[in-house]
Scaffold this motif. Structure first.
Motif, PDB file in Angstrom:
ATOM      1  N   UNK A 277       0.828  -1.204   0.000  1.00 61.90           N
ATOM      2  CA  UNK A 277       0.000   0.000   0.000  1.00 61.90           C
ATOM      3  C   UNK A 277       0.864   1.255   0.000  1.00 61.90           C
ATOM      4  N   UNK A 278       0.293   2.323  -0.480  1.00 64.21           N
ATOM      5  CA  UNK A 278       0.930   3.622  -0.368  1.00 64.21           C
ATOM      6  C   UNK A 278       0.773   4.095   1.079  1.00 64.21           C
ATOM      7  N   UNK A 279       1.888   4.467   1.710  1.00 63.06           N
ATOM      8  CA  UNK A 279       1.823   4.864   3.118  1.00 63.06           C
ATOM      9  C   UNK A 279       1.131   6.206   3.274  1.00 63.06           C
ATOM     10  N   UNK A 280       1.117   7.007   2.222  1.00 58.01           N
ATOM     11  CA  UNK A 280       0.575   8.361   2.344  1.00 58.01           C
ATOM     12  C   UNK A 280      -0.936   8.411   2.113  1.00 58.01           C
ATOM     13  N   UNK A 281      -1.425   7.611   1.154  1.00 60.49           N
ATOM     14  CA  UNK A 281      -2.862   7.677   0.888  1.00 60.49           C
ATOM     15  C   UNK A 281      -3.539   6.322   1.085  1.00 60.49           C
ATOM     16  N   UNK A 282      -2.745   5.338   1.486  1.00 60.07           N
ATOM     17  CA  UNK A 282      -3.177   3.978   1.812  1.00 60.07           C
ATOM     18  C   UNK A 282      -3.931   3.232   0.701  1.00 60.07           C
ATOM     19  N   UNK A 283      -3.753   3.677  -0.556  1.00 65.20           N
ATOM     20  CA  UNK A 283      -4.274   2.854  -1.655  1.00 65.20           C
ATOM     21  C   UNK A 283      -3.288   1.742  -1.964  1.00 65.20           C
ATOM     22  N   UNK A 444       3.041  -8.075   8.148  1.00 67.20           N
ATOM     23  CA  UNK A 444       1.648  -7.694   8.272  1.00 67.20           C
ATOM     24  C   UNK A 444       1.344  -6.475   7.420  1.00 67.20           C
ATOM     25  N   UNK A 445       2.379  -5.755   7.022  1.00 70.37           N
ATOM     26  CA  UNK A 445       2.125  -4.476   6.393  1.00 70.37           C
ATOM     27  C   UNK A 445       3.290  -4.091   5.502  1.00 70.37           C
ATOM     28  N   UNK A 446       3.037  -3.978   4.199  1.00 70.46           N
ATOM     29  CA  UNK A 446       4.068  -3.490   3.286  1.00 70.46           C
ATOM     30  C   UNK A 446       3.615  -2.145   2.746  1.00 70.46           C
ATOM     31  N   UNK A 447       4.428  -1.112   2.934  1.00 72.24           N
ATOM     32  CA  UNK A 447       4.022   0.211   2.451  1.00 72.24           C
ATOM     33  C   UNK A 447       5.176   0.906   1.739  1.00 72.24           C
ATOM     34  N   UNK A 448       4.810   1.940   0.994  1.00 74.84           N
ATOM     35  CA  UNK A 448       5.798   2.799   0.351  1.00 74.84           C
ATOM     36  C   UNK A 448       5.417   4.242   0.632  1.00 74.84           C
ATOM     37  N   UNK A 449       6.385   4.999   1.163  1.00 74.99           N
ATOM     38  CA  UNK A 449       6.160   6.430   1.333  1.00 74.99           C
ATOM     39  C   UNK A 449       7.104   7.137   0.375  1.00 74.99           C
ATOM     40  N   UNK A 450       6.576   7.918  -0.526  1.00 73.12           N
ATOM     41  CA  UNK A 450       7.356   8.508  -1.635  1.00 73.12           C
ATOM     42  C   UNK A 450       8.048   7.388  -2.404  1.00 73.12           C
TER      43      UNK A 450
END
Ligand SMILES: [Zn+2]
Length: 509
Positions: A277-283, A444-450
């Protein structure tokens, strides 16, 4: 003129002795006329009697308690208060001065004799319903054993009454057979098969358009190959009905369905689809291929996150998984801790279950002695009412939590703990499947911020990773904690429970 509510209930179970809604209404209307009262509102319940939760009954009781009517008319006690809780509520209404009347049972709830009669009938009714439920389960199982499906005919078959096998629908039957044959060729996806079968004229059981789900259900349903599956236990029975497809064709189709499911993942989907997911907008980040490389992009134009390269994400995951590697001896120790914890819990829950069953039996026998004592006038109304309400509450609480035996958790716990040894390796050298498996069971959680990926580990791995600098012999910087095998064992048990829960939910879908 006094205003009364009227309550009717129609059971959906076939009981042979049920009174139809029309008859109930007519009888209640006649009673109202005799009494010279006006029925201001009808409440009508259509539900299985043994199931708890009667929304209409509950709503009516609420209105009655707030004084919206002077009285309540019902058909008869065993139709109106089929479990004890309902009955207690009806009794309370009478105590509050609401005039409660029954068409069949001419009892006056305002007299003590009337209350006793009514109470006893209610207890008998509750017992009858419990019995009925067991009997009807036996009946359903009996049908399966005889090779009969006690459910509506699936698409392609016709119902011929309860005691007879389903017959092949002359129109839809051959079309269902054709669907199996077409799918077995491997030239159809579920969607293209749906289109094809729609063109051929196949419709669902209500003659509506057939859905992709219908097609999937048909292809998975053993009934078409002549076998019945009793869902409660998974037992298989030979059906009396004529099969539409051979067992061989059915198995070929199952093989295709399973292969498609696996192939579908590797061919069209990006590995981290719906995981990242995108860490900033959680899509969810969406995969794309560019010049031989895979990228994941946030498709929200207003978002600052752009893309992350799959290999950057993967090396980040690798780094995280390396941090949870524990030595064999430590893992063995955690496994031993977990084993003894699970055993202890098992013993405890076994004891609890036994205690609970004993209390339930005791409360039930107390209730019947109480009724006996009251009928023979050994105790007065007040102590009877108080004790009865108390007992009923206890019985319902105990009855409701009558737990099923817990599944053996140990295997699941072991496979969680095994990841401490194997996660890194199976991620780095595994194929897509085992890579995905490892990520799903450790992260449990994979995210990308920028452009920065970040990976959150599940427990017990998170806990282990946060202490790993101690393990690897690095100097203990303030704040890092040492590893406690018992604590990791507890976390692993929690994780095993979560996994089983998740699996159960997936099975239910
Ligand atoms: Zn975003």
């Amino acid at each position: 003129m006094s205003s009364y509510f009227a309550y009717t209930r129609v059971s959906t179970e076939k009981q042979g002795e049920g009174v139809s809604l029309v008859e109930q209404r007519a009888a209640i209307q006649a009673l109202a006329a005799r009494m010279g009262v006006e029925i201001t509102r009808w409440f009508e319940e259509r539900q299985t009697a043994a199931k708890k939760g009667r929304p209409v009954f509950g709503e009516m009781m609420r209105l009655l308690r707030s004084g919206r009517a002077d009285g309540l008319l019902m058909h008869r006690i065993d139709r109106s208060a089929r479990n004890l809780r309902d009955w207690v509520a009806v009794g309370d209404l009478a105590d509050d001065g609401i005039d409660v009347r029954f068409v069949i049972d001419q009892v006056d709830l305002n007299t003590r004799g009337g209350r006793i009669t009514a109470d006893i009938q209610a207890v008998i009714a509750a017992d009858y319903v419990r019995n009925l439920r067991e009997e009807s389960l036996k009946g359903i199982y009996g049908r399966y054993k005889q090779g009969l499906l006690p459910l509506p005919a699936p698409i392609g078959y016709l119902d011929c009454g309860g005691g007879k096998p389903k017959e092949i629908d002359p129109l839809k039957g051959p079309l269902v057979e054709e669907a199996f044959e077409l799918y077995a060729t491997g030239e159809y996806s579920l969607e293209s098969l749906r289109q094809k079968m729609h063109e051929r004229g196949l419709r669902n059981t209500r003659d509506g358009p057939i859905t992709k789900n219908n097609i999937a259900h048909i292809l998975r349903n053993r009934f078409y190959a002549g076998t019945l599956v009793y869902k409660r236990t998974g037992e298989l029975f030979d059906g009396q009905h004529a099969a539409l497809v051979t067992k061989k064709l059915f198995e070929t189709v199952q093989g295709r369905l399973n292969r498609k499911a696996v192939k579908g993942i590797s061919k069209h989907n990006f590995l981290y689809r719906r995981l990242l997911r995108c860490a900033l907008c959680s899509r969810f980040m969406v995969g794309e291929r560019q010049k031989g490389r895979v990228y994941y992009r946030c498709h929200n134009r207003a978002c600052e996150t752009t893309t992350v390269r799959e290999d950057v994400l993967e090396s980040h995951i690798q780094q995280r998984l390396r941090s949870i590697k524990l030595d064999d001896e430590l893992v063995d120790e955690i496994v031993r801790e977990a084993e003894s914890l699970v055993q202890a819990e098992k013993r405890e829950s076994e004891t609890n279950r036994r205690t609970q069953a004993a209390s339930l039996a005791k409360a039930k026998s107390q209730l019947s002695s109480l009724t006996a004592a009251f009928v023979s006038r050994e105790i007065d109304q007040l102590s009877y009412d108080v004790t009865k309400a108390d007992l009923i509450e206890r019985i319902e609480a105990l009855d409701g939590t009558d737990g099923k035996p817990e599944a053996d958790l140990l295997d699941e716990v072991r496979s969680v703990l095994e990841l401490f040894r194997s996660a890194q390796l199976s991620y780095e050298s595994g194929d897509r499947e085992s890579k995905l498996d490892t990520v799903k069971s450790t992260c449990s959680n994979l995210t990308v911020a920028r452009r920065e990926p970040s990976v959150e580990l599940r427990n017990p791995f998170r806990r282990a990773a946060s202490s790993s600098c101690v393990l690897s012999g690095a100097p203990d910087r303030g704040g890092s904690r040492t590893l406690c095998p018992k604590q990791l064992a507890r976390l692993a048990i929690d994780e095993a429970i979560r996994r089983e829960e998740e699996r159960r939910q997936n099975d239910d879908l």
